[in-house]
Scaffold this motif. Sequence first.
Motif, short mmCIF file in Angstrom:
data_model
loop_
_atom_site.label_atom_id
_atom_site.label_comp_id
_atom_site.label_asym_id
_atom_site.label_seq_id
_atom_site.Cartn_x
_atom_site.Cartn_y
_atom_site.Cartn_z
N SER A 125 65.39 12.25 43.42
CA SER A 125 64.34 11.90 44.37
C SER A 125 63.68 13.17 44.89
N VAL A 126 62.47 13.02 45.36
CA VAL A 126 61.73 14.13 45.97
C VAL A 126 60.93 13.55 47.13
N GLY A 127 61.01 14.21 48.29
CA GLY A 127 60.35 13.71 49.48
C GLY A 127 59.13 14.52 49.86
N ASP A 128 58.48 14.07 50.92
CA ASP A 128 57.30 14.73 51.49
C ASP A 128 56.20 14.88 50.45
N CYS A 129 55.95 13.83 49.70
CA CYS A 129 54.91 13.84 48.68
C CYS A 129 53.71 13.02 49.14
N ALA A 130 52.54 13.44 48.72
CA ALA A 130 51.31 12.72 49.04
C ALA A 130 50.95 11.82 47.88
N VAL A 131 50.71 10.56 48.18
CA VAL A 131 50.21 9.61 47.19
C VAL A 131 48.72 9.46 47.45
N GLN A 132 47.93 9.75 46.43
CA GLN A 132 46.48 9.75 46.59
C GLN A 132 45.84 8.78 45.61
N GLY A 133 45.07 7.84 46.16
CA GLY A 133 44.33 6.92 45.32
C GLY A 133 42.95 7.48 45.03
N ILE A 134 42.56 7.47 43.77
CA ILE A 134 41.29 8.09 43.37
C ILE A 134 40.53 7.16 42.42
N ILE A 166 51.30 13.14 38.18
CA ILE A 166 52.12 13.77 39.21
C ILE A 166 52.01 15.29 39.16
N GLY A 167 52.34 15.91 40.29
CA GLY A 167 52.32 17.36 40.38
C GLY A 167 53.54 17.99 39.74
N ALA A 168 53.48 19.31 39.55
CA ALA A 168 54.55 20.02 38.85
C ALA A 168 55.87 19.96 39.62
N THR A 169 55.81 20.08 40.94
CA THR A 169 57.04 20.04 41.74
C THR A 169 57.71 18.68 41.65
N THR A 208 47.54 24.21 52.93
CA THR A 208 46.52 23.24 52.51
C THR A 208 47.10 22.34 51.42
N PRO A 209 46.48 21.17 51.20
CA PRO A 209 47.01 20.26 50.17
C PRO A 209 47.16 20.93 48.81
N SER A 210 48.29 20.68 48.18
CA SER A 210 48.57 21.26 46.87
C SER A 210 48.85 20.15 45.87
N ASN A 211 48.38 20.34 44.64
CA ASN A 211 48.64 19.36 43.59
C ASN A 211 50.11 19.31 43.19
N ASP A 212 50.88 20.34 43.54
CA ASP A 212 52.28 20.39 43.12
C ASP A 212 53.09 19.23 43.68
N SER A 213 52.75 18.80 44.90
CA SER A 213 53.47 17.69 45.53
C SER A 213 52.55 16.48 45.70
N ASN A 214 51.61 16.34 44.79
CA ASN A 214 50.63 15.27 44.86
C ASN A 214 50.84 14.28 43.74
N CYS A 215 50.69 13.01 44.05
CA CYS A 215 50.81 11.94 43.07
C CYS A 215 49.51 11.15 43.07
N LEU A 216 48.78 11.20 41.97
CA LEU A 216 47.50 10.51 41.86
C LEU A 216 47.69 9.16 41.20
N ILE A 217 47.10 8.12 41.83
CA ILE A 217 47.15 6.78 41.26
C ILE A 217 45.75 6.17 41.35
N PRO A 218 45.47 5.10 40.60
CA PRO A 218 44.15 4.45 40.70
C PRO A 218 43.88 3.97 42.12
N PHE A 219 42.64 4.10 42.58
CA PHE A 219 42.29 3.71 43.95
C PHE A 219 42.56 2.23 44.18
N SER A 220 42.28 1.41 43.18
CA SER A 220 42.51 -0.03 43.32
C SER A 220 44.00 -0.33 43.51
#
Length: 419
Positions: A125-134, A166-169, A208-220
């Motif tokens: 598991s990994v915590g403190d991640c941002a889930v971003q809908g795009i 997902i980000g590298a981290t 500032t926001p980093s892609n390393d701890s970022n998870c991109l998913i469809p906006f819908s």
Amino acid sequence: MLALRLTFESFRFALDALKANLLRTILSLLGVTVGIFSIIAVFTVVDSLEASIRHSMDFVGDKVIYVAKWPWTFGPDYPWWKYVKRPVPNLREFQALQRQLGPNHKGVAIFAANGSNTLTAGSNSVGDCAVQGISYEYRIVSNVPIAEGRYFTNLEMDAARPVAIIGATIAENLFPQGGAVGREFKVRGQKFIVIGVMEKEGKKILDTPSNDSNCLIPFSMFTKMFALSTNGMGGPSASLGVKGRDDDPGLMDLEYEMRGVMRNIRGLKPREEDNFALNRPEMFASVISTLFSRIGVIGAIIGGLATLVGGFGIANIMFVSVRERTNIIGIQKSLGAKNFFILFQFLFEAICLCLIGGGAGLFLVWLITLLPQDALPLTMSAARIVLGLLISVAIGVVAGIVPAAVAANLDPVIAIRAK
């Protein structure tokens, strides 16, 4: 041809003089070494700091205008409660912008983020991640560097498929053995399939926001998992981004068109003020440029003072050198040596001293850049190396011209009799 040969001979005489007084040469160039080290080290740190801060602000993109509730900069005496009453951008406005904007843009995207999420895959598991809908065109508005796998398809976006980039981290923690693409993970009980892994960005000097701890998913898909805030006061809220064209550097046409379209979408009357903000990354860029230009001036003054001390040291040593070699100068002139030959002899000696000292200072700065740095990697650019060498030459000319002129104008009879 004779002038060139005499110039070369002057240069050789200068080198012989430096070798003959090696200890004095070393002591003389220390001042220049410290001076060049000070000024180039300051410039290197300032350049690296500015580059790191600009890198930290990469998430806002370039040539992008954002539609949001809140402005990034607040003007004086503006009632804050007017901002509170503003609506936040929504999916309907995003679709209207896509339809109504003319050819002044390259893409329109909607996106929203929710922070502090925990992602799990098996026992990892990994915590403190941002889930971003795009939306699909988000990669046009913002940089999404894919290291493994691929980007979303339009079908995945429209059908709200449970796929993610997902980000590298996140990839390193969930799938330590590698091969994250095609694997499953969970967030808030929802399963996702990894279709891509973003390039590692590393630590940023600003938080500032980093892609390393970022998870991109469809906006819908994002709107199914998270309830979007309608007033921007609680929960994730959407933002709109419009990428400008490369041939519109000022983005004035795009901004004017976006303001008109947004006012039309929200039904504002001609006398009513905007109830939305158009934010541009140039706001940050201008502030950063102004700040570091001032820091650079202060650093140049500090380094200049150290360099000035080194120049005085070189001038003093050159006067001593002229006095010691007065007899030799008289012999050279009595044998037909021209004034410019004597002048160049001492001027080249001063310049050589300063170049050696400057080179040593640059070498010390280069050694510092080799030290491991996480948040602030130091890099000495070629422009700074050239600047250091030019400053060294300038110091040599200024510090050596007067002693060289004194030597060149000595009377040969008086000079020969000097002790």
